[in-house]
Design a protein around this motif. Structure first.
Motif: not given
Length: 241
Positions: A167, A192, A207, A204, A171, A195-201
């Motif tokens: 993932v 990266c 995925k 994510a 990105r 930001k993935i953890t903060k915005t998508e959990g």
């Protein structure tokens, strides 16, 4: 489509040549085995990680181009940055002209970490599982049945450990860059991941794990079983010589 297949094949070949070559040389030198000729799990893990990292470094430019070509689509349905490459040669030339030689290795650190994790878990789990099965006379009905079962276990372990890096790597490769070749969305692996953890959990990071396993399983089984077969062929030639 043909161009994409060519890039994918070259990317896989480049990575495998370095990865398996380095690992096999370490095994030939006795670095990976104890006095009873059993695989040392820690040594196998470390050398698998190192071999995967080297292979990833040399294969990174092709992986970069492949990722950007895969992400390109019609403007009506486009998702993410669109690089509008028309082929491998055009893409590499465009990246080089815009960001120099270093631009072809943008995101390589993510690929190197990703492949070191994948290579280490895949090869080490396979080697230890296969030896344990052989020592306990499990799946011995066919010469390579234990290799087949152990490689499937290796595929499961690899998929679980690798999906988060897949993932992140995707990105990093696909983001747009500024005139200095720096990513506009992520500055690196840690940024990266944050930001993935903060915005998508945290979920994510997993995925596409199902499709990832369906891709990793055939690759791992074919790779490791044929590798076992080739080592047996080499051994038979050496005994006859």
């Amino acid at each position: 489509m043909i161009r994409f297949k060519v890039i994918l094949i070259h990317s896989i070949k480049t990575t495998l040549i370095f990865r398996l070559g380095i690992y096999q040389q370490a095994d030939n030198q006795g670095f990976l085995r104890d006095e009873k000729n059993n695989t040392k799990f820690t040594n196998s893990l470390v050398m698998g990680a190192f071999a995967g990292m080297v292979g990833a470094f040399f294969g990174s430019p092709l992986q970069l181009v492949k990722t950007q070509l895969m992400s390109y689509s019609s403007e009506k349905i486009a998702v993410g940055t669109q690089h509008a490459h028309t082929g491998m040669t055009y893409a590499m030339s465009k990246i080089y002209k815009k960001n120099g030689l270093g631009g072809l290795w943008r995101g390589a650190h993510g690929m190197m970490l990703r492949n070191s994790i994948g290579s280490a878990t895949q090869i080490a789990s396979y080697a230890v599982c296969k030896e344990w099965m052989d020592d306990n006379d499990m799946f011995q009905q066919s010469k390579y049945l234990s290799a087949f079962v152990a490689s499937n276990i290796g595929a499961v372990v690899k998929t679980i450990s690798l999906t988060p890096m897949d993932v992140i790597m995707t990105r990093l490769y696909n983001q747009a860059v500024d005139v200095n070749g720096q990513g506009l969305l992520y500055s690196g692996i840690v940024d990266c991941a944050k930001k993935i953890t903060k915005t998508e959990g945290l979920l994510a990071f997993y995925k596409g794990m199902g499709p990832s396993y369906l891709r990793q399983a055939p690759h791992t089984v074919l790779l490791l079983v044929f590798w076992d077969m080739l080592k047996d062929v080499q051994k038979s030639f050496e005994e006859k010589a």
